[in-house]
Design a protein around this motif. Structure first.
Motif, PDB file in Angstrom:
ATOM      1  N   MET A   1       0.840  -1.214   0.000  1.00  0.00           N
ATOM      2  CA  MET A   1       0.000   0.000   0.000  1.00  0.00           C
ATOM      3  C   MET A   1       0.870   1.257   0.000  1.00  0.00           C
ATOM      4  N   GLN A   2       1.929   1.239   0.789  1.00  0.00           N
ATOM      5  CA  GLN A   2       2.802   2.405   0.873  1.00  0.00           C
ATOM      6  C   GLN A   2       3.696   2.540  -0.357  1.00  0.00           C
ATOM      7  N   GLU A   3       4.238   1.420  -0.829  1.00  0.00           N
ATOM      8  CA  GLU A   3       5.230   1.473  -1.896  1.00  0.00           C
ATOM      9  C   GLU A   3       4.625   1.752  -3.269  1.00  0.00           C
ATOM     10  N   SER A   4       3.491   1.147  -3.558  1.00  0.00           N
ATOM     11  CA  SER A   4       2.940   1.259  -4.922  1.00  0.00           C
ATOM     12  C   SER A   4       1.441   1.522  -4.949  1.00  0.00           C
ATOM     13  N   ASP A   5       0.849   1.755  -3.777  1.00  0.00           N
ATOM     14  CA  ASP A   5      -0.605   1.916  -3.681  1.00  0.00           C
ATOM     15  C   ASP A   5      -1.321   0.663  -4.211  1.00  0.00           C
ATOM     16  N   LEU A   6      -0.652  -0.473  -4.085  1.00  0.00           N
ATOM     17  CA  LEU A   6      -1.170  -1.779  -4.514  1.00  0.00           C
ATOM     18  C   LEU A   6      -1.407  -1.857  -6.027  1.00  0.00           C
ATOM     19  N   TYR A   7      -0.604  -1.121  -6.779  1.00  0.00           N
ATOM     20  CA  TYR A   7      -0.611  -1.259  -8.241  1.00  0.00           C
ATOM     21  C   TYR A   7       0.741  -1.829  -8.673  1.00  0.00           C
ATOM     22  N   ASN A   8       0.723  -2.704  -9.653  1.00  0.00           N
ATOM     23  CA  ASN A   8       1.955  -3.288 -10.176  1.00  0.00           C
ATOM     24  C   ASN A   8       2.537  -2.315 -11.198  1.00  0.00           C
ATOM     25  N   VAL A   9       3.406  -1.433 -10.734  1.00  0.00           N
ATOM     26  CA  VAL A   9       3.858  -0.334 -11.573  1.00  0.00           C
ATOM     27  C   VAL A   9       5.202  -0.632 -12.228  1.00  0.00           C
ATOM     28  N   ALA A  10       5.316  -0.183 -13.468  1.00  0.00           N
ATOM     29  CA  ALA A  10       6.587  -0.209 -14.182  1.00  0.00           C
ATOM     30  C   ALA A  10       7.303   1.124 -13.940  1.00  0.00           C
ATOM     31  N   SER A  11       8.518   1.229 -14.427  1.00  0.00           N
ATOM     32  CA  SER A  11       9.289   2.466 -14.252  1.00  0.00           C
ATOM     33  C   SER A  11       9.775   2.963 -15.600  1.00  0.00           C
ATOM     34  N   SER A  12       9.599   4.241 -15.820  1.00  0.00           N
ATOM     35  CA  SER A  12      10.099   4.818 -17.066  1.00  0.00           C
ATOM     36  C   SER A  12      11.622   4.808 -17.111  1.00  0.00           C
ATOM     37  N   ALA A  13      12.262   4.621 -15.951  1.00  0.00           N
ATOM     38  CA  ALA A  13      13.719   4.521 -15.897  1.00  0.00           C
ATOM     39  C   ALA A  13      14.206   3.103 -16.191  1.00  0.00           C
TER      40      ALA A  13
ATOM     41  N   GLY B   1       7.676  -3.189 -21.059  1.00  0.00           N
ATOM     42  CA  GLY B   1       7.218  -4.233 -21.973  1.00  0.00           C
ATOM     43  C   GLY B   1       6.553  -5.393 -21.272  1.00  0.00           C
ATOM     44  N   LEU B   2       6.412  -5.324 -19.948  1.00  0.00           N
ATOM     45  CA  LEU B   2       5.776  -6.378 -19.161  1.00  0.00           C
ATOM     46  C   LEU B   2       4.415  -5.896 -18.664  1.00  0.00           C
ATOM     47  N   PRO B   3       3.498  -6.812 -18.333  1.00  0.00           N
ATOM     48  CA  PRO B   3       2.190  -6.384 -17.816  1.00  0.00           C
ATOM     49  C   PRO B   3       2.343  -5.482 -16.599  1.00  0.00           C
ATOM     50  N   HIS B   4       1.654  -4.355 -16.610  1.00  0.00           N
ATOM     51  CA  HIS B   4       1.747  -3.428 -15.492  1.00  0.00           C
ATOM     52  C   HIS B   4       0.468  -2.605 -15.392  1.00  0.00           C
TER      53      HIS B   4
ATOM     54  N   HIS C   1      14.223   5.829  -9.120  1.00  0.00           N
ATOM     55  CA  HIS C   1      15.412   5.052  -9.446  1.00  0.00           C
ATOM     56  C   HIS C   1      15.001   3.883 -10.357  1.00  0.00           C
ATOM     57  N   ASP C   2      15.381   2.653  -9.991  1.00  0.00           N
ATOM     58  CA  ASP C   2      14.973   1.507 -10.798  1.00  0.00           C
ATOM     59  C   ASP C   2      13.963   0.623 -10.047  1.00  0.00           C
ATOM     60  N   SER C   3      13.213   1.233  -9.141  1.00  0.00           N
ATOM     61  CA  SER C   3      12.219   0.497  -8.363  1.00  0.00           C
ATOM     62  C   SER C   3      11.021   0.139  -9.237  1.00  0.00           C
ATOM     63  N   VAL C   4      10.559  -1.123  -9.153  1.00  0.00           N
ATOM     64  CA  VAL C   4       9.423  -1.573  -9.958  1.00  0.00           C
ATOM     65  C   VAL C   4       8.555  -2.526  -9.137  1.00  0.00           C
ATOM     66  N   GLY C   5       7.326  -2.726  -9.625  1.00  0.00           N
ATOM     67  CA  GLY C   5       6.448  -3.738  -9.052  1.00  0.00           C
ATOM     68  C   GLY C   5       5.696  -3.285  -7.817  1.00  0.00           C
ATOM     69  N   LEU C   6       4.982  -4.227  -7.220  1.00  0.00           N
ATOM     70  CA  LEU C   6       4.153  -3.940  -6.048  1.00  0.00           C
ATOM     71  C   LEU C   6       4.978  -3.456  -4.857  1.00  0.00           C
ATOM     72  N   PHE C   7       6.183  -3.989  -4.693  1.00  0.00           N
ATOM     73  CA  PHE C   7       6.997  -3.654  -3.516  1.00  0.00           C
ATOM     74  C   PHE C   7       8.142  -2.699  -3.861  1.00  0.00           C
TER      75      PHE C   7
ATOM     76  N   LEU D   1      10.598  -9.141 -10.687  1.00  0.00           N
ATOM     77  CA  LEU D   1      10.059  -8.101  -9.825  1.00  0.00           C
ATOM     78  C   LEU D   1       8.729  -7.557 -10.336  1.00  0.00           C
ATOM     79  N   MET D   2       8.466  -7.708 -11.629  1.00  0.00           N
ATOM     80  CA  MET D   2       7.199  -7.266 -12.205  1.00  0.00           C
ATOM     81  C   MET D   2       6.125  -8.356 -12.136  1.00  0.00           C
ATOM     82  N   ASN D   3       6.505  -9.522 -11.641  1.00  0.00           N
ATOM     83  CA  ASN D   3       5.547 -10.609 -11.433  1.00  0.00           C
ATOM     84  C   ASN D   3       5.025 -10.492  -9.999  1.00  0.00           C
ATOM     85  N   PRO D   4       3.732 -10.138  -9.789  1.00  0.00           N
ATOM     86  CA  PRO D   4       3.227  -9.894  -8.435  1.00  0.00           C
ATOM     87  C   PRO D   4       3.467 -11.044  -7.464  1.00  0.00           C
ATOM     88  N   ALA D   5       3.221 -12.282  -7.885  1.00  0.00           N
ATOM     89  CA  ALA D   5       3.403 -13.425  -6.985  1.00  0.00           C
ATOM     90  C   ALA D   5       4.885 -13.608  -6.638  1.00  0.00           C
TER      91      ALA D   5
END
Length: 247
Positions: A143-155, A161-164, A171-177, A191-195
């Motif tokens: 909830m704090q890191e991504s607001d519970l969205y699986n987000v990609a990074s423009s960086a 190119g992965l589901p997001h 920086h290079d932070s990606v995904g739910l966490f 890291l872009m795979n939620p499970a």
């Protein structure tokens, strides 16, 4: 009194000149009539539905359909049986479709996408045998890191190119966490795979000694090492509601 006919007293013999593969209605009817007493009415079988159905039921294989060793088209051992046809065929129901996982309605102000992502986090935690306390810590962290969205990074072009569910730049932070490949968390795809990202979080939490006795924000910060260590606690109550709804 005429002798009564019994089926065992006679046997049908193919007649030369008959159509290969079947005994004609006329031949069968004549055979049946020949077995009746002389004073029986001829119409008892002639032209009746019984005679027609009996003729259709009796058939003889043609010589060309047999070989010296038996039928020419014996089914192979692994072949599926041919479906039955005709008036006595029994319809076989189709295999049931696999059950569709239930969709839990959002709680705690989440939308359906956020709730679905929370469900993945909870399911992964249960698969790893984690207690409910760990599930709450994980959901509050996401909830704090991504607001519970699986987000990609423009960086991180590979993440785009992965589901997001959206994009961010930290920086290079990606995904739910918001895990970073450059910090050794794993590949961008992992890291872009939620499970998978949830699994990595639980693995890191398990390595924190005494995390079970920590506050939600203390346990989350021990894993994430955020610049805002107290930010996770405000999500604890909502995270508990979400975990309860998914239990």
């Amino acid at each position: 009194m005429p002798r009564q006919f019994h089926p065992r007293h006679r046997r049908l013999v193919p007649v030369l000149g008959a159509k290969a593969g079947t005994v004609s209605v006329a031949i069968l009817s004549a055979t049946l009539l020949g077995t009746l007493p002389a004073d029986s009415p001829a119409s008892m079988f002639t032209g009746s539905a019984y005679a027609e159905s009996a003729a259709a039921a009796w058939s003889w294989p043609s010589p060309s359909s047999l070989s010296a060793s038996g039928p020419s088209a014996a089914p192979s051992a692994g072949a599926a049986p041919a479906p039955a046809t005709g008036p006595l065929a029994v319809a076989v129901p189709a295999a049931p479709a696999p059950p569709v996982p239930p969709v839990v309605r959002p709680v705690a102000g989440l939308d359906q996408r956020q709730m679905d992502n929370a469900a993945i986090i909870v399911k992964q935690g249960r698969a790893q045998g984690m207690p409910d306390r760990a599930l709450v810590v994980a959901v509050a962290t996401a909830m704090q890191e991504s607001d519970l969205y699986n987000v990609a990074s423009s960086a991180v072009p590979a993440s785009l190119g992965l589901p997001h569910d959206g994009t961010s730049t930290d920086h290079d932070s990606v995904g739910l966490f918001q895990q970073r490949a450059s910090q050794g968390w794993g590949t961008v795809a992992e890291l872009m795979n939620p499970a998978h990202s949830a699994m990595l979080f639980y693995n890191a939490l398990n390595r924190v000694e005494g995390w079970q006795r920590m506050s939600v924000t203390g346990a989350a910060q021990a894993v994430q090492r955020s610049a805002f260590p107290g930010a996770y606690q405000k999500h604890a109550t909502r995270a508990e509601q979400v975990v309860a709804a998914l239990s």
